[in-house]
Write a protein that holds these residues in place. Structure first.
Motif, mmCIF file in Angstrom:
data_model
loop_
_atom_site.group_PDB
_atom_site.id
_atom_site.type_symbol
_atom_site.label_atom_id
_atom_site.label_comp_id
_atom_site.label_asym_id
_atom_site.label_seq_id
_atom_site.Cartn_x
_atom_site.Cartn_y
_atom_site.Cartn_z
ATOM 1 N N LEU A 43 1.144 -1.069 -0.479
ATOM 2 C CA LEU A 43 -0.267 0.321 0.055
ATOM 3 C C LEU A 43 1.685 1.581 -0.684
ATOM 4 C CD1 LEU A 43 -3.274 -0.897 2.461
ATOM 5 C CD2 LEU A 43 -3.315 -0.553 -0.085
ATOM 6 N N LEU A 67 0.107 5.928 5.280
ATOM 7 C CA LEU A 67 -1.248 5.289 4.967
ATOM 8 C C LEU A 67 -2.547 5.851 6.211
ATOM 9 C CD1 LEU A 67 -0.226 1.885 4.964
ATOM 10 C CD2 LEU A 67 -0.381 3.056 3.762
ATOM 11 N N ASP A 71 -7.270 2.669 4.111
ATOM 12 C CA ASP A 71 -5.723 1.676 4.519
ATOM 13 C C ASP A 71 -5.452 1.126 5.204
ATOM 14 O OD1 ASP A 71 -5.028 2.861 2.035
ATOM 15 O OD2 ASP A 71 -3.648 3.990 2.663
#
Length: 274
Positions: A43, A67, A71
């Motif tokens: 991610l 993030l 996420d």
């Protein structure tokens, strides 16, 4: 090879032995912790496409990636699924449906849609191994690590000793044909001592030959991903080695290969035994 890489390798070997010895350790540390950080790394990497400042290297930008809430919702949803997806939990089917719905909403954004394949590519091997914890997971884990380690070591030794032409310089500049065949030969040689062949030698040779090739394709796939974002490592979680994805790239593709054969009713136990 620097000292941090050596110490990390010793620790990873110890970690592997604990996973093979204890299913509880394997469940907690391999399925939950490694899957969390593997998805976390991915991610972070895909967020590099949004970086506007091109004056700095991508590796520096990667360390600054943070993030967002969505996420982390996805990250913890994966963990919740692994936790509750057990034969003793009747709640597993509704949790699975919630998980699927959550992902549909998450990937509804077209910009994220192209990254969904990568998430499932990482998730599926952990899902498959999680399903096998009470059903001979040790056998499949031994196959996976025997092939990945022997392929990696064989390719490294042959590649450095012989060198020669590159396989795909634009995708993975360090991969040579000598290393490719060295990895295959090492896998065939080592697997012959670890596994007992219950059928003809042809089945064993074809399987471990294919498995070694699949491992090396996985390695090149992750190398291509990193080159597309102009980064050297997926992270710095393992000193001297890089990130979780750097160490499990071959492992992911091999487990998916085994998962496919298992889905096609390939009877591993009738062909191989420890």
């Amino acid at each position: 090879m620097n000292s941090s890489r050596i110490y990390s390798s010793i620790f990873m070997l110890f970690f592997l032995l604990l996973c093979l010895k204890s299913s509880l350790f394997f469940k907690i540390f391999f399925i939950h912790i490694l899957s969390f950080f593997a998805i976390w790394e991915y991610l972070r990497i895909i967020k590099l496409s949004k970086i506007k400042n091109k004056n700095e290297t991508a590796d520096i930008n990667l360390t600054r990636i943070r993030l967002n809430i969505s996420d982390y919702i996805v990250l913890f949803s994966f963990q919740l699924f692994f936790l509750l997806n057990d034969n003793s939990f009747s709640i597993a089917p509704p949790i699975l449906m919630m998980f699927i719905i959550l992902l549909i909403f998450y990937f509804f954004n077209k910009k994220r849609l192209k990254y969904s394949f990568g998430l499932f590519y990482i998730f599926l091997p952990f899902f498959f191994l999680n399903e096998l914890i009470d059903d001979n997971y040790l056998f499949f884990l031994t196959i996976a690590f025997t092939v990945t380690i022997s392929t990696d070591v064989g390719a490294y030794i042959a590649g450095n000793a012989i060198g020669g032409s590159k396989i795909a310089p634009t995708l993975s500049p360090n991969k040579t044909w000598a290393g490719f065949f060295g990895g295959i030969l090492a896998t065939l040689f080592i697997s012959n001592f670890i596994f007992q062949n219950n059928s003809s030698i042809v089945y064993g040779t074809l399987f471990f030959l294919s498995a070694s090739i699949v491992c090396q394709l996985g390695d090149m796939t992750e190398s291509a991903l990193k080159r597309s974002f102009n980064i050297k490592d997926s992270g710095s979680f393992i000193p001297g080695h890089g990130g979780i994805l750097d160490r499990l790239d071959s492992f992911f593709t091999l487990i998916l290969f085994i998962m496919l054969l298992n889905f096609l009713n390939f009877d591993f136990s009738s062909h191989f035994a420890l």
